[in-house]
Design a protein around this motif. Sequence first.
Motif, PDB file in Angstrom:
ATOM      1  N   LYS A 102      38.789  32.750  52.757  1.00  0.00           N
ATOM      2  CA  LYS A 102      39.000  31.487  52.048  1.00  0.00           C
ATOM      3  C   LYS A 102      38.496  31.594  50.605  1.00  0.00           C
ATOM      4  CE  LYS A 102      37.942  26.570  52.172  1.00  0.00           C
ATOM      5  NZ  LYS A 102      37.279  25.483  52.876  1.00  0.00           N
ATOM      6  N   PHE A 103      37.308  32.181  50.417  1.00  0.00           N
ATOM      7  CA  PHE A 103      36.774  32.342  49.070  1.00  0.00           C
ATOM      8  C   PHE A 103      37.662  33.268  48.245  1.00  0.00           C
ATOM      9  CE2 PHE A 103      34.347  34.538  45.841  1.00  0.00           C
ATOM     10  CZ  PHE A 103      33.859  33.461  45.118  1.00  0.00           C
ATOM     11  N   ALA A 104      38.136  34.351  48.844  1.00  0.00           N
ATOM     12  CA  ALA A 104      38.985  35.308  48.120  1.00  0.00           C
ATOM     13  C   ALA A 104      40.267  34.633  47.633  1.00  0.00           C
ATOM     14  CB  ALA A 104      39.300  36.507  48.997  1.00  0.00           C
ATOM     15  N   GLU A 105      40.822  33.751  48.439  1.00  0.00           N
ATOM     16  CA  GLU A 105      42.025  33.012  48.017  1.00  0.00           C
ATOM     17  C   GLU A 105      41.712  32.123  46.822  1.00  0.00           C
ATOM     18  OE1 GLU A 105      43.585  30.913  51.380  1.00  0.00           O
ATOM     19  OE2 GLU A 105      43.962  32.771  52.495  1.00  0.00           O
ATOM     20  N   LEU A 106      40.574  31.433  46.864  1.00  0.00           N
ATOM     21  CA  LEU A 106      40.164  30.612  45.727  1.00  0.00           C
ATOM     22  C   LEU A 106      39.908  31.469  44.498  1.00  0.00           C
ATOM     23  CD1 LEU A 106      37.663  28.078  47.345  1.00  0.00           C
ATOM     24  CD2 LEU A 106      39.826  27.528  46.237  1.00  0.00           C
ATOM     25  N   ALA A 107      39.271  32.608  44.701  1.00  0.00           N
ATOM     26  CA  ALA A 107      38.940  33.495  43.586  1.00  0.00           C
ATOM     27  C   ALA A 107      40.187  33.972  42.866  1.00  0.00           C
ATOM     28  CB  ALA A 107      38.107  34.680  44.072  1.00  0.00           C
ATOM     29  N   ASP A 108      41.285  34.109  43.585  1.00  0.00           N
ATOM     30  CA  ASP A 108      42.535  34.522  42.938  1.00  0.00           C
ATOM     31  C   ASP A 108      42.958  33.537  41.862  1.00  0.00           C
ATOM     32  OD1 ASP A 108      42.876  36.895  44.297  1.00  0.00           O
ATOM     33  OD2 ASP A 108      44.225  36.043  45.809  1.00  0.00           O
ATOM     34  N   THR A 109      42.680  32.252  42.084  1.00  0.00           N
ATOM     35  CA  THR A 109      43.087  31.242  41.104  1.00  0.00           C
ATOM     36  C   THR A 109      41.988  30.907  40.099  1.00  0.00           C
ATOM     37  OG1 THR A 109      42.414  29.398  42.525  1.00  0.00           O
ATOM     38  CG2 THR A 109      44.681  30.188  42.756  1.00  0.00           C
ATOM     39  N   LEU A 110      40.733  31.201  40.442  1.00  0.00           N
ATOM     40  CA  LEU A 110      39.611  30.808  39.584  1.00  0.00           C
ATOM     41  C   LEU A 110      39.076  31.934  38.705  1.00  0.00           C
ATOM     42  CD1 LEU A 110      37.570  28.691  42.168  1.00  0.00           C
ATOM     43  CD2 LEU A 110      39.165  27.864  40.423  1.00  0.00           C
ATOM     44  N   THR A 111      39.521  33.165  38.949  1.00  0.00           N
ATOM     45  CA  THR A 111      38.978  34.305  38.211  1.00  0.00           C
ATOM     46  C   THR A 111      40.056  35.019  37.408  1.00  0.00           C
ATOM     47  OG1 THR A 111      39.346  35.897  39.992  1.00  0.00           O
ATOM     48  CG2 THR A 111      37.224  34.744  39.982  1.00  0.00           C
TER      49      THR A 111
END
Length: 103
Positions: A80-89
């Motif tokens: 879940k964090f990795a999916e968010l990181a794709d859009t936030l980083t």
Amino acid sequence: MTVRNTGPIVLVARMKARPGKEQELKDALSPLVAATRQEDGCLTYVPHQGLDDPGLLVMHEVWQSEEHLRAHSAGAHLRKFAELADTLTVDGIRIERLTELEV
């Protein structure tokens, strides 16, 4: 030269927040850190923020074994964090695997 690791697995995960997404990325770390610290084999899981670059977030991780790290990598909270990181980083999460040197 091949390095054989018989001790804990050390990881450094680096992320650079997209401009304006710094706080959102930091906020997303809280549930990941809380869940990961409860995992079997997690010895250290500490987030850091750059002093010179507040958009730089670095996670210092120490795992008891490769098997524990694999279990963590397959966990729902990390996915879940990795999916968010794709859009936030910028450029996602860069992971460096390390082992302690005996000197």
